[in-house]
Scaffold this motif. Structure first.
Motif, mmCIF file in Angstrom:
data_model
loop_
_atom_site.group_PDB
_atom_site.id
_atom_site.type_symbol
_atom_site.label_atom_id
_atom_site.label_comp_id
_atom_site.label_asym_id
_atom_site.label_seq_id
_atom_site.Cartn_x
_atom_site.Cartn_y
_atom_site.Cartn_z
ATOM 1 N N VAL A 178 10.527 12.040 68.974
ATOM 2 C CA VAL A 178 9.230 12.108 69.654
ATOM 3 C C VAL A 178 8.459 13.347 69.199
ATOM 4 C CG1 VAL A 178 8.133 12.457 71.905
ATOM 5 C CG2 VAL A 178 9.953 10.772 71.663
ATOM 6 N N CYS A 179 9.205 14.396 68.861
ATOM 7 C CA CYS A 179 8.590 15.653 68.425
ATOM 8 C C CYS A 179 8.424 15.746 66.914
ATOM 9 C CB CYS A 179 9.431 16.825 68.922
ATOM 10 S SG CYS A 179 9.519 16.949 70.724
ATOM 11 N N GLY A 180 8.745 14.668 66.204
ATOM 12 C CA GLY A 180 8.511 14.632 64.766
ATOM 13 C C GLY A 180 9.700 14.964 63.900
ATOM 14 N N MET A 181 10.880 15.152 64.504
ATOM 15 C CA MET A 181 12.090 15.482 63.742
ATOM 16 C C MET A 181 13.040 14.295 63.747
ATOM 17 S SD MET A 181 14.780 18.699 64.221
ATOM 18 C CE MET A 181 15.012 18.467 66.001
ATOM 19 N N ASP A 182 13.334 13.751 62.585
ATOM 20 C CA ASP A 182 14.261 12.629 62.485
ATOM 21 C C ASP A 182 15.692 13.149 62.643
ATOM 22 O OD1 ASP A 182 15.117 10.047 62.211
ATOM 23 O OD2 ASP A 182 14.648 9.864 60.079
ATOM 24 N N GLY A 183 16.646 12.204 62.793
ATOM 25 C CA GLY A 183 18.010 12.665 62.984
ATOM 26 C C GLY A 183 19.050 11.578 62.860
ATOM 27 N N TYR A 184 20.276 11.974 63.155
ATOM 28 C CA TYR A 184 21.441 11.094 63.021
ATOM 29 C C TYR A 184 22.345 11.312 64.219
ATOM 30 C CZ TYR A 184 25.778 9.160 61.109
ATOM 31 O OH TYR A 184 26.935 8.437 60.907
ATOM 32 N N CYS A 185 22.763 10.219 64.856
ATOM 33 C CA CYS A 185 23.668 10.306 65.996
ATOM 34 C C CYS A 185 25.113 10.297 65.509
ATOM 35 C CB CYS A 185 23.421 9.159 66.975
ATOM 36 S SG CYS A 185 24.451 9.258 68.456
ATOM 37 N N PHE A 186 25.824 11.368 65.779
ATOM 38 C CA PHE A 186 27.190 11.584 65.306
ATOM 39 C C PHE A 186 28.205 11.226 66.398
ATOM 40 C CE2 PHE A 186 30.604 14.784 64.044
ATOM 41 C CZ PHE A 186 30.993 14.120 62.901
ATOM 42 N N ALA A 187 27.885 10.234 67.211
ATOM 43 C CA ALA A 187 28.731 9.885 68.355
ATOM 44 C C ALA A 187 30.120 9.434 67.938
ATOM 45 C CB ALA A 187 28.050 8.802 69.193
ATOM 46 N N ASP A 188 30.245 8.801 66.774
ATOM 47 C CA ASP A 188 31.555 8.281 66.356
ATOM 48 C C ASP A 188 32.418 9.338 65.656
ATOM 49 O OD1 ASP A 188 30.310 8.519 63.910
ATOM 50 O OD2 ASP A 188 30.407 6.388 63.397
ATOM 51 N N GLY A 189 31.848 10.501 65.361
ATOM 52 C CA GLY A 189 32.614 11.567 64.721
ATOM 53 C C GLY A 189 33.053 11.265 63.303
ATOM 54 N N ASN A 190 32.427 10.282 62.672
ATOM 55 C CA ASN A 190 32.824 9.861 61.324
ATOM 56 C C ASN A 190 32.126 10.735 60.277
ATOM 57 O OD1 ASN A 190 32.906 8.420 58.769
ATOM 58 N ND2 ASN A 190 33.637 6.652 59.921
ATOM 59 N N ILE A 191 32.872 11.651 59.687
ATOM 60 C CA ILE A 191 32.306 12.585 58.719
ATOM 61 C C ILE A 191 31.774 11.865 57.480
ATOM 62 C CG2 ILE A 191 32.849 14.469 57.136
ATOM 63 C CD1 ILE A 191 32.674 15.521 59.863
ATOM 64 N N ALA A 192 32.494 10.852 57.006
ATOM 65 C CA ALA A 192 32.074 10.139 55.788
ATOM 66 C C ALA A 192 30.708 9.489 55.982
ATOM 67 C CB ALA A 192 33.124 9.097 55.411
ATOM 68 N N LYS A 193 30.487 8.878 57.140
ATOM 69 C CA LYS A 193 29.197 8.252 57.423
ATOM 70 C C LYS A 193 28.095 9.301 57.526
ATOM 71 C CE LYS A 193 29.042 5.028 60.551
ATOM 72 N NZ LYS A 193 29.304 4.294 61.816
ATOM 73 N N LEU A 194 28.417 10.427 58.132
ATOM 74 C CA LEU A 194 27.428 11.501 58.227
ATOM 75 C C LEU A 194 27.075 12.021 56.837
ATOM 76 C CD1 LEU A 194 25.743 13.633 59.686
ATOM 77 C CD2 LEU A 194 27.844 14.976 59.994
ATOM 78 N N GLU A 195 28.078 12.227 56.006
ATOM 79 C CA GLU A 195 27.826 12.702 54.646
ATOM 80 C C GLU A 195 26.945 11.722 53.882
ATOM 81 O OE1 GLU A 195 31.840 15.351 53.710
ATOM 82 O OE2 GLU A 195 31.847 13.190 53.299
ATOM 83 N N ALA A 196 27.167 10.427 54.082
ATOM 84 C CA ALA A 196 26.345 9.419 53.409
ATOM 85 C C ALA A 196 24.894 9.478 53.889
ATOM 86 C CB ALA A 196 26.938 8.019 53.662
ATOM 87 N N ALA A 197 24.721 9.681 55.208
ATOM 88 C CA ALA A 197 23.365 9.778 55.756
ATOM 89 C C ALA A 197 22.649 11.005 55.210
ATOM 90 C CB ALA A 197 23.432 9.837 57.279
ATOM 91 N N LEU A 198 23.370 12.103 55.065
ATOM 92 C CA LEU A 198 22.764 13.314 54.533
ATOM 93 C C LEU A 198 22.470 13.177 53.036
ATOM 94 C CD1 LEU A 198 24.976 15.916 56.424
ATOM 95 C CD2 LEU A 198 22.524 15.548 56.756
ATOM 96 N N ALA A 199 23.359 12.527 52.305
ATOM 97 C CA ALA A 199 23.120 12.304 50.871
ATOM 98 C C ALA A 199 21.894 11.435 50.654
ATOM 99 C CB ALA A 199 24.340 11.654 50.244
ATOM 100 N N ALA A 200 21.682 10.487 51.572
ATOM 101 C CA ALA A 200 20.526 9.590 51.444
ATOM 102 C C ALA A 200 19.204 10.321 51.597
ATOM 103 C CB ALA A 200 20.630 8.466 52.494
ATOM 104 N N LEU A 201 19.226 11.476 52.285
ATOM 105 C CA LEU A 201 17.996 12.245 52.445
ATOM 106 C C LEU A 201 17.435 12.676 51.096
ATOM 107 C CD1 LEU A 201 18.984 14.599 55.418
ATOM 108 C CD2 LEU A 201 17.649 12.478 55.530
ATOM 109 N N GLU A 202 18.316 12.940 50.147
ATOM 110 C CA GLU A 202 17.870 13.436 48.846
ATOM 111 C C GLU A 202 17.327 12.323 47.961
ATOM 112 O OE1 GLU A 202 21.027 15.749 47.169
ATOM 113 O OE2 GLU A 202 21.186 17.036 48.933
ATOM 114 N N GLN A 203 17.504 11.071 48.422
ATOM 115 C CA GLN A 203 16.963 9.941 47.660
ATOM 116 C C GLN A 203 15.544 9.584 48.098
ATOM 117 O OE1 GLN A 203 19.038 9.047 45.204
ATOM 118 N NE2 GLN A 203 20.469 10.554 46.081
ATOM 119 N N LYS A 204 15.117 10.188 49.188
ATOM 120 C CA LYS A 204 13.789 9.834 49.721
ATOM 121 C C LYS A 204 12.706 10.645 49.052
ATOM 122 C CE LYS A 204 15.572 8.426 54.252
ATOM 123 N NZ LYS A 204 15.522 8.646 55.724
#
Length: 204
Positions: A178-204
């Motif tokens: 709502v304040c203009g900052m995108d994000g990722y919900c780390f509720a599952d604690g899966n580091i590999a999925k988080l790393e993939a989401a962060l790596a995808a930022l550099e493709q945008k």
């Protein structure tokens, strides 16, 4: 372009378990439950995080819901919870160091009482990599209130569109968006999925 990664603390950088401190001072499981309910699952705990209630005031109100025999134990649990209840999520340290090496600026935005100001450096992995930290008690508001995100942006001179937020609660991610900052919900604690989401930022 994302330049800044903002982390929540609990269940993202630091794991915790309220029962740890209870077992240090209370033998009976029934009494542990009573103190946990009155203290850690209370409105006072939220108000401590907001910085609008002192520890003395919180203890008085908590003890008002407990039998006299548990008042001393409740006081000990409140005074010492940070010594037992939190520990670093070690698997996050390599990721933090990688992000820093890739040129990101790193921040923490966490719902936390003023007590954490005295001990956070001992439990946050790779603490020296962070460029700024904001705890809710400092600014008298908590996530997902829009005010705390605005304090974050103003304090560290951040453009929300250049920030990416990692939190374990979806409602906090929604508040950030709502304040203009995108994000990722780390509720599952899966580091590999988080790393993939962060790596995808550099493709945008």
């Amino acid at each position: 372009m994302i330049k800044n990664i903002v982390f929540d603390m609990g269940k993202v950088l630091v794991d915790y378990d309220a029962k740890r401190v209870l077992t240090q001072y209370i033998d009976s499981e029934e009494d542990q439950y009573l103190v946990c309910l009155a203290l850690f699952s209370s409105g006072e705990w939220t108000l401590l995080d907001m910085g609008v209630l002192s520890h003395r005031q919180a203890l008085t109100q908590v003890c008002g819901r407990l039998p006299q025999r548990l008042h001393e134990a409740a006081a000990l649990c409140l005074a010492n919870w940070h010594k037992y209840n939190m520990w670093p999520m070690a698997e996050m340290e390599p990721l933090i160091r990688q992000l820093k090496a890739r040129g990101y600026r790193l921040y923490i935005c966490s719902n936390a009482s003023s007590r954490l100001l005295d001990c956070y450096e001992k439990v946050i992995p790779a603490i020296e990599c962070f460029d700024g930290i904001l705890f809710s008690a400092e600014v008298k508001c908590i996530k997902p209130q829009k005010e705390i995100y605005q304090h974050l942006f103003e304090r560290f001179n951040l453009d929300p569109s250049e920030c990416f937020f990692i939190d374990d609660l979806q409602l906090n991610i929604d508040g950030a968006r709502v304040c203009g900052m995108d994000g990722y919900c780390f509720a599952d604690g899966n580091i590999a999925k988080l790393e993939a989401a962060l790596a995808a930022l550099e493709q945008k």
